[in-house]
Design an enzyme around this catalytic site. Sequence first.
Site, mmCIF file in Angstrom:
data_model
loop_
_atom_site.group_PDB
_atom_site.id
_atom_site.type_symbol
_atom_site.label_atom_id
_atom_site.label_comp_id
_atom_site.label_asym_id
_atom_site.label_seq_id
_atom_site.Cartn_x
_atom_site.Cartn_y
_atom_site.Cartn_z
ATOM 1 N N LYS A 112 27.750 41.526 23.363
ATOM 2 C CA LYS A 112 28.684 41.914 22.303
ATOM 3 C C LYS A 112 28.903 43.415 22.224
ATOM 4 C CE LYS A 112 28.460 37.843 19.389
ATOM 5 N NZ LYS A 112 28.051 37.306 18.101
ATOM 6 N N LYS A 193 29.604 29.773 28.592
ATOM 7 C CA LYS A 193 29.233 28.793 27.565
ATOM 8 C C LYS A 193 30.400 28.604 26.600
ATOM 9 C CE LYS A 193 27.192 31.720 23.973
ATOM 10 N NZ LYS A 193 26.178 31.913 22.958
ATOM 11 N N LYS A 196 32.466 30.232 19.997
ATOM 12 C CA LYS A 196 33.414 30.275 18.878
ATOM 13 C C LYS A 196 34.451 31.365 19.066
ATOM 14 C CE LYS A 196 30.114 28.900 15.347
ATOM 15 N NZ LYS A 196 29.053 29.702 14.736
HETATM 16 P P1 TYM Z 1 25.145 30.388 16.710
HETATM 17 O O1 TYM Z 1 25.753 30.441 15.350
HETATM 18 O O2 TYM Z 1 25.835 31.149 17.801
HETATM 19 O O3 TYM Z 1 25.030 28.891 17.218
HETATM 20 C C1 TYM Z 1 24.401 27.871 16.453
HETATM 21 C C2 TYM Z 1 23.633 26.917 17.365
HETATM 22 O O4 TYM Z 1 24.500 26.367 18.363
HETATM 23 C C3 TYM Z 1 23.921 26.560 19.665
HETATM 24 N N1 TYM Z 1 25.016 26.754 20.638
HETATM 25 C C4 TYM Z 1 25.170 26.025 21.756
HETATM 26 N N2 TYM Z 1 24.458 25.012 22.278
HETATM 27 C C5 TYM Z 1 24.897 24.467 23.435
HETATM 28 N N3 TYM Z 1 26.003 24.889 24.104
HETATM 29 C C6 TYM Z 1 26.751 25.914 23.619
HETATM 30 N N4 TYM Z 1 27.851 26.303 24.258
HETATM 31 C C7 TYM Z 1 26.340 26.531 22.394
HETATM 32 N N5 TYM Z 1 26.838 27.545 21.639
HETATM 33 C C8 TYM Z 1 26.013 27.665 20.578
HETATM 34 C C9 TYM Z 1 23.070 27.804 19.519
HETATM 35 O O5 TYM Z 1 22.062 27.855 20.493
HETATM 36 C C10 TYM Z 1 22.507 27.642 18.125
HETATM 37 O O6 TYM Z 1 21.360 26.813 18.139
HETATM 38 N N6 TYM Z 1 21.310 33.628 16.487
HETATM 39 C C11 TYM Z 1 21.740 32.268 16.144
HETATM 40 C C12 TYM Z 1 21.673 31.966 14.662
HETATM 41 C C13 TYM Z 1 20.346 32.200 14.038
HETATM 42 C C14 TYM Z 1 19.185 31.377 14.186
HETATM 43 C C15 TYM Z 1 18.201 31.977 13.346
HETATM 44 C C16 TYM Z 1 18.876 30.253 14.931
HETATM 45 C C17 TYM Z 1 20.036 33.196 13.174
HETATM 46 N N7 TYM Z 1 18.745 33.056 12.732
HETATM 47 C C18 TYM Z 1 16.899 31.435 13.265
HETATM 48 C C19 TYM Z 1 17.580 29.717 14.850
HETATM 49 C C20 TYM Z 1 16.610 30.316 14.015
HETATM 50 C C21 TYM Z 1 23.178 32.109 16.588
HETATM 51 O O7 TYM Z 1 23.910 33.070 16.754
HETATM 52 O O8 TYM Z 1 23.610 30.810 16.640
#
Ligand code: TYM
Length: 327
Positions: A112, A193, A196
């Site tokens: 990013k 991947k 969003k």
């Molecule tokens: P975020 O909001 O990007 O995504 C949420 C969850 O979706 C999973 N994910 C995917 N899994 C499979 N294929 C994909 N293309 C794909 N894109 C997203 C992510 O792995 C995630 O599980 N940093 C985290 C949010 C967060 C978090 C936490 C997670 C903040 N604090 C504490 C666990 C524990 C994030 O940006 O997820």
Amino acid sequence: APRVFSGIQPTGIPHLGNYLGALQSWVKLQDEFSSVLYSIVDLHSITVPQDPRSLRESILDMTACLLACGIDPEKSVLFQQSQVPEHAELGWVLGCLTSMPRIRHLPQWKIKSQTQKSEGSVGLFTYPVLQTADILLYKSTHVPVGDDQLQHLELTQDTARIFNHRYGQFFPIPKTLTTTSKKIHSLRDPSAKMSKSDPQKLATVRLTDSPDEISLKFRKAVTDFTSEVTYDPEGRPGVSNLVAIHSAVTGLTPEDVVEQSRGLETAQYKLVVAEAVIEKLTPIRGEIQRLRADEGFLRVVLNQGAVRAREVAAPVYDAVCRLVGFR
Ligand code: TYM
């Protein structure tokens, strides 16, 4: 005691990657663990610029989506991160235990900070520290995430060890839980991947897409010049992504899905996968629309969730303050 924690950023309607990589297993874990917390991580979302009005809407959208997917506020604590101030407070303490080189190479910053116009904020840099605080604040033991979060989870485990080493045994070392569909790829570029923020409209299937949109996106999905359906993620990433999606929405193994699809050309197979996805998402989409119309209810869910989250967080953070020497 075992405790599940996970989070998702309120940056738009979740997509198939979020759903199959994370949310589907979040729902299952509610019945397997007695203490489960899921957070809409708005503090994380402002590490890149967000329009305040859209952020406000996105938090409610995400609440409706999570409930529609099957997150049950009776079984799990569903809450908004910024309503529990201890996340940021513990983040500070843990940041003081984290070295700069340790977080410089983590993906969120690397990717990013290169795509932003500016060099990237301090918040974006320390993002994984805040994520570590999210998890440790509840003394969580199990964290269900997609593949892209593995490095953040390793940091969390390291930081828990560093804290325990310095201040005495306190945090459990949390385990990472991934699903078989831990990485869903873009429908336009099988090497990326599903995300969003993908500017290509056809790359990402959202939970609120209509059946027509879903069909179109799968029909246009990038595959290769072999017409047979096989599962070979390395050699044939495009068609294997379709098999992975098909397998995750039906609950069958990739091998079974391939067996079922024997004799189909990839062009026909795309329609089969689209149908399976439509079947899965249609009821969820209806629920999202129904729930989203009742903002009062969504706010009540979030407010009650925040109260329950704080009941767990406050004593943990209080103990941290004692260990560190603040009290
Ligand atoms: P975020 O909001 O990007 O995504 C949420 C969850 O979706 C999973 N994910 C995917 N899994 C499979 N294929 C994909 N293309 C794909 N894109 C997203 C992510 O792995 C995630 O599980 N940093 C985290 C949010 C967060 C978090 C936490 C997670 C903040 N604090 C504490 C666990 C524990 C994030 O940006 O997820």
